[in-house]
Design a protein around this motif. Structure first.
Motif, mmCIF file in Angstrom:
data_model
loop_
_atom_site.group_PDB
_atom_site.id
_atom_site.type_symbol
_atom_site.label_atom_id
_atom_site.label_comp_id
_atom_site.label_asym_id
_atom_site.label_seq_id
_atom_site.Cartn_x
_atom_site.Cartn_y
_atom_site.Cartn_z
ATOM 1 N N LEU A 226 84.021 33.854 97.447
ATOM 2 C CA LEU A 226 84.178 33.908 98.894
ATOM 3 C C LEU A 226 83.229 34.925 99.516
ATOM 4 C CD1 LEU A 226 88.074 33.696 99.170
ATOM 5 C CD2 LEU A 226 86.420 31.916 99.750
ATOM 6 N N ILE A 227 82.976 36.032 98.806
ATOM 7 C CA ILE A 227 81.972 36.994 99.291
ATOM 8 C C ILE A 227 80.607 36.337 99.359
ATOM 9 C CG2 ILE A 227 80.733 39.120 98.715
ATOM 10 C CD1 ILE A 227 83.335 40.200 97.533
ATOM 11 N N LYS A 228 80.253 35.604 98.310
ATOM 12 C CA LYS A 228 78.946 34.955 98.279
ATOM 13 C C LYS A 228 78.866 33.797 99.267
ATOM 14 C CE LYS A 228 75.210 35.141 97.673
ATOM 15 N NZ LYS A 228 74.519 36.345 98.075
ATOM 16 N N SER A 229 80.021 33.193 99.574
ATOM 17 C CA SER A 229 80.045 32.081 100.531
ATOM 18 C C SER A 229 80.104 32.551 101.970
ATOM 19 C CB SER A 229 81.250 31.171 100.246
ATOM 20 O OG SER A 229 81.208 30.639 98.948
ATOM 21 N N ALA A 230 80.191 33.878 102.188
ATOM 22 C CA ALA A 230 80.219 34.474 103.539
ATOM 23 C C ALA A 230 81.474 34.092 104.300
ATOM 24 C CB ALA A 230 78.982 34.078 104.332
ATOM 25 N N ILE A 231 82.633 34.245 103.640
ATOM 26 C CA ILE A 231 83.915 33.943 104.270
ATOM 27 C C ILE A 231 84.518 35.227 104.820
ATOM 28 C CG2 ILE A 231 86.226 33.016 103.874
ATOM 29 C CD1 ILE A 231 83.959 30.949 103.779
ATOM 30 N N TRP A 232 85.096 35.152 106.028
ATOM 31 C CA TRP A 232 85.749 36.301 106.644
ATOM 32 C C TRP A 232 86.892 36.797 105.769
ATOM 33 C CZ3 TRP A 232 90.576 37.752 108.207
ATOM 34 C CH2 TRP A 232 90.650 38.826 109.091
ATOM 35 N N PRO A 233 87.108 38.110 105.629
ATOM 36 C CA PRO A 233 86.394 39.237 106.263
ATOM 37 C C PRO A 233 85.289 39.810 105.391
ATOM 38 C CG PRO A 233 88.375 40.052 105.208
ATOM 39 C CD PRO A 233 88.309 38.580 104.897
ATOM 40 N N LEU A 234 84.754 38.991 104.486
ATOM 41 C CA LEU A 234 83.791 39.466 103.499
ATOM 42 C C LEU A 234 82.362 39.062 103.850
ATOM 43 C CD1 LEU A 234 85.953 38.333 100.430
ATOM 44 C CD2 LEU A 234 85.890 40.604 101.475
ATOM 45 N N ASN A 235 82.118 38.763 105.127
ATOM 46 C CA ASN A 235 80.806 38.235 105.513
ATOM 47 C C ASN A 235 80.054 39.140 106.489
ATOM 48 O OD1 ASN A 235 82.358 37.918 107.801
ATOM 49 N ND2 ASN A 235 82.432 35.693 107.702
ATOM 50 N N PHE A 236 80.500 40.371 106.661
ATOM 51 C CA PHE A 236 79.873 41.267 107.632
ATOM 52 C C PHE A 236 78.419 41.568 107.297
ATOM 53 C CE2 PHE A 236 81.887 43.695 104.292
ATOM 54 C CZ PHE A 236 80.916 44.604 103.929
ATOM 55 N N TRP A 237 78.046 41.389 106.039
ATOM 56 C CA TRP A 237 76.702 41.737 105.578
ATOM 57 C C TRP A 237 75.666 40.678 105.917
ATOM 58 C CZ3 TRP A 237 74.905 37.935 102.391
ATOM 59 C CH2 TRP A 237 75.878 37.086 101.828
ATOM 60 N N LEU A 238 76.096 39.444 106.183
ATOM 61 C CA LEU A 238 75.135 38.334 106.202
ATOM 62 C C LEU A 238 74.179 38.333 107.395
ATOM 63 C CD1 LEU A 238 75.655 34.758 104.971
ATOM 64 C CD2 LEU A 238 74.634 35.080 107.210
ATOM 65 N N PRO A 239 74.647 38.413 108.655
ATOM 66 C CA PRO A 239 73.683 38.294 109.764
ATOM 67 C C PRO A 239 72.553 39.314 109.700
ATOM 68 C CG PRO A 239 75.925 38.095 110.578
ATOM 69 C CD PRO A 239 76.030 38.537 109.153
ATOM 70 N N ALA A 240 72.885 40.574 109.387
ATOM 71 C CA ALA A 240 71.843 41.599 109.333
ATOM 72 C C ALA A 240 70.920 41.397 108.146
ATOM 73 C CB ALA A 240 72.486 42.986 109.275
ATOM 74 N N SER A 241 71.478 41.023 106.988
ATOM 75 C CA SER A 241 70.667 40.871 105.780
ATOM 76 C C SER A 241 69.709 39.693 105.893
ATOM 77 C CB SER A 241 71.580 40.696 104.560
ATOM 78 O OG SER A 241 72.382 41.837 104.357
ATOM 79 N N TYR A 242 70.223 38.528 106.272
ATOM 80 C CA TYR A 242 69.366 37.353 106.391
ATOM 81 C C TYR A 242 68.356 37.512 107.526
ATOM 82 C CZ TYR A 242 72.079 34.537 103.071
ATOM 83 O OH TYR A 242 72.676 34.034 101.945
ATOM 84 N N GLY A 243 68.775 38.200 108.594
ATOM 85 C CA GLY A 243 67.865 38.412 109.713
ATOM 86 C C GLY A 243 66.755 39.389 109.406
#
Length: 557
Positions: A226-243
């Motif tokens: 779920l962390i790797k799938s970017a599921i809440w609340p474990l997805n806070f890292w994705l927008p900044a990292s991918y951006g």
């Protein structure tokens, strides 16, 4: 299948591995040679993936098209690779994104740091291996290969923003890896096996204590996915990292969250299907609940986005929530619809990340050039001449960018007539009509509402950002695009149009893949009945494995 054809299943792992080995000793000045090796490697992966898509679709029922026993050990002791319609499709999607990202990177971005091509091939190796393996610990190994390569690619180009985002990304994924190991250990201690098909065979026979331990391990393992799938609340890292990543890296990262979804889909339907006894449909309510919350969170994130990269990150999160909800909610038809939506959204997000890199040139081309030179080419000896940055102008560049933006808007928001709309419509129909959905009516209607609202949110945000970019004359600059940049973008957007025009055949293939996932008995039999190369399996041997011989072998081990 003849002996030599069976070995083709391991090529998606070996091709990028050998390419990476060949690239390691090459000096950074030999850029053309590196690009050539990389392009040949991804083209070979594409050819192999196309071959397996065709071969897998010729197999009747849910039996795997091929099973490969590493080191020629007996199953289930051997680390096995198994290929069916689902992972053949994922291999193809990975190869398509890899070609587009690599060619786009060859125009500029592969020169902003060292070892880009080596890391890129290792990333492909890890992703392909995760799709193919039928062994949980081997899955962990391929996950780590994928993540280790992604750490370097995220930091590629240096700069304060990338380093900050990279540190967060690395910390989160190291925690996920630790959780992964704990979950695998608990499941192994309860079932005595790491083979996923073997787990599916044994889960119904576990005692009460072992079953509770097994389900606890599965829940812990699911957290890592779920962390790797970017599921809440474990997805806070994705927008900044991918951006923060350079454009071609962000594009290939679009499939990385789908690796987590693939494993959840495979394991949940294989291990906790109807044949799992008391453990059947374990965690279904949690998957639906987390998926709906994730989709709602993504809606607010998209509405609050003030730039394209941030919007793209929340679009990835929205697709993750949509896919997770569809696993238990829509039945076999819902799984097929989810896979179609996965194709459309992944292609569109990857294209959008490439497009954003080109759209930056419209705002203020000279300032954009200066920023790229200072931030991305700050390493000594890597500053490029201005003409290599500007490139060769393609005809009607402004019209090309505007058209690409409009098509991406249609797919990402799910507006008709493109594939985003087809995928969402199929999801809605399957959710409203499935037996699984009838048991969770409130969840079904909430899913319908959120899916529609997510489309409006994406349309509203992209329209607002698009107006700010395209309808402010004083900000317009005449962009100059390279064919190596416009070509991959055109190809990805073209594929979203193609799967719309060929929606019937594509959905037919995906429905057959979904039917096989929901009736995995033949898949389990095919994996466990695989014999080493020096022995040929007969139908009676396959049947005997499921009728008792397999248990005797497990007892002897």
């Amino acid at each position: 299948m003849s002996g030599w054809q069976q070995h083709l299943i391991i090529l998606p792992i070996l091709i990028p591995l050998f390419a990476a080995v060949a690239l390691v000793p090459m000096d950074e000045t030999r850029r053309r040679s590196k690009v050539a090796i990389g392009v040949v490697a991804v083209l070979l992966q594409l050819a192999v993936a196309l071959y397996w898509v065709v071969v897998a679709d010729r197999v009747e029922g849910s039996a795997p098209a091929a099973v490969y026993l590493l080191a020629n050990w007996d199953s289930p002791v051997a680390i096995s690779l198994a290929l069916d319609r689902l992972n053949a499709l994922m291999l193809l999607l990975n190869a398509v994104l890899a070609i587009a990202a690599l060619i786009f990177a060859a125009a500029k971005w592969d020169r902003v740091g060292v070892h880009f091509h080596v890391l890129f091939q290792l990333l492909l190796m890890g992703i392909n291996g995760a799709f193919l393996t039928n062994d949980l610990f081997n899955l962990f190994v391929f996950f780590e290969v994928m993540l280790a390569a992604s750490y370097g690619l995220l930091l590629h180009g240096s700069g304060r923003v990338r380093v900050k985002a990279g540190l967060h990304y690395i910390a989160v994924n190291l925690v996920a890896s630790s959780i992964f190991l704990v979950g695998v250990a608990l499941m192994y201690s309860a079932s005595g096996t790491l083979n996923m098909a073997d787990m599916a065979y044994k889960v119904a026979t576990l005692g009460a204590a072992d079953r509770q331990l097994f389900e606890t391990g599965a829940a812990v393992l699911a957290v890592a996915f779920l962390i790797k799938s970017a599921i809440w609340p474990l997805n806070f890292w994705l927008p900044a990292s991918y951006g923060a990543a350079v454009a071609p890296v962000s594009a290939i990262f679009a499939i990385m969250t789908k690796v987590g979804f693939y494993v959840l889909l495979r394991l949940w339907l294989l291990v906790f299907g109807e044949s799992a006894g008391v453990s059947s449909s374990f965690g279904a309510a949690w998957l639906v609940g987390l998926g709906l919350i994730t989709l709602g969170y993504a809606i607010f994130g998209m509405l609050a986005a003030t730039n394209f990269k941030r919007f793209a990150g929340f679009s990835v999160i929205a697709s993750a929530g949509t896919l997770l909800t569809a696993i238990p909610l829509g039945g076999s038809q819902g799984t097929a619809a989810a896979l179609y939506y996965l194709l459309a959204s992944t292609l569109a997000v990857a294209a959008f990340y490439l497009l954003v890199d080109l759209l930056d040139r419209i705002r203020d081309f000279s300032a954009s050039l200066l920023a790229v030179t200072i931030e991305s080419f700050e390493a000594e000896g890597m500053i490029l001449p201005e003409e290599s940055e500007v490139g060769v102008a393609i005809p009607a560049a402004m019209a090309f960018l505007a058209l690409s933006f409009g098509l991406c808007l249609l797919v990402l928001s799910g507006l008709p007539p493109l594939s985003g709309f087809v995928g969402k419509f199929a999801l809605l129909v399957s959710a409203l009509g499935s037996e699984a959905g009838s048991a969770m009516q409130y969840a079904v209607w909430l899913f319908v509402i959120l899916l529609v609202v997510a489309g409006f949110a994406a349309t509203l945000t992209l329209t607002r950002l698009g107006i700010q970019l395209f309808w402010v004359p004083e900000r317009h600059k005449k962009p100059r695009l390279r064919l190596a940049e416009a070509g991959p973008l055109t190809a990805l957007i073209g594929l979203t149009v193609l799967i719309t025009l060929a929606a019937g055949p594509v959905l037919g293939y995906l429905q057959r893949a979904a039917d096989a996932l929901h009736a995995p008995a033949a898949y389990i039999e095919g994996v466990l009945g695989a014999l080493p190369k020096d022995r040929q399996a007969t139908p009676s041997q396959h049947s005997s494995l499921l009728s008792g011989e397999h248990e005797d072998e497990g007892a002897r081990l």
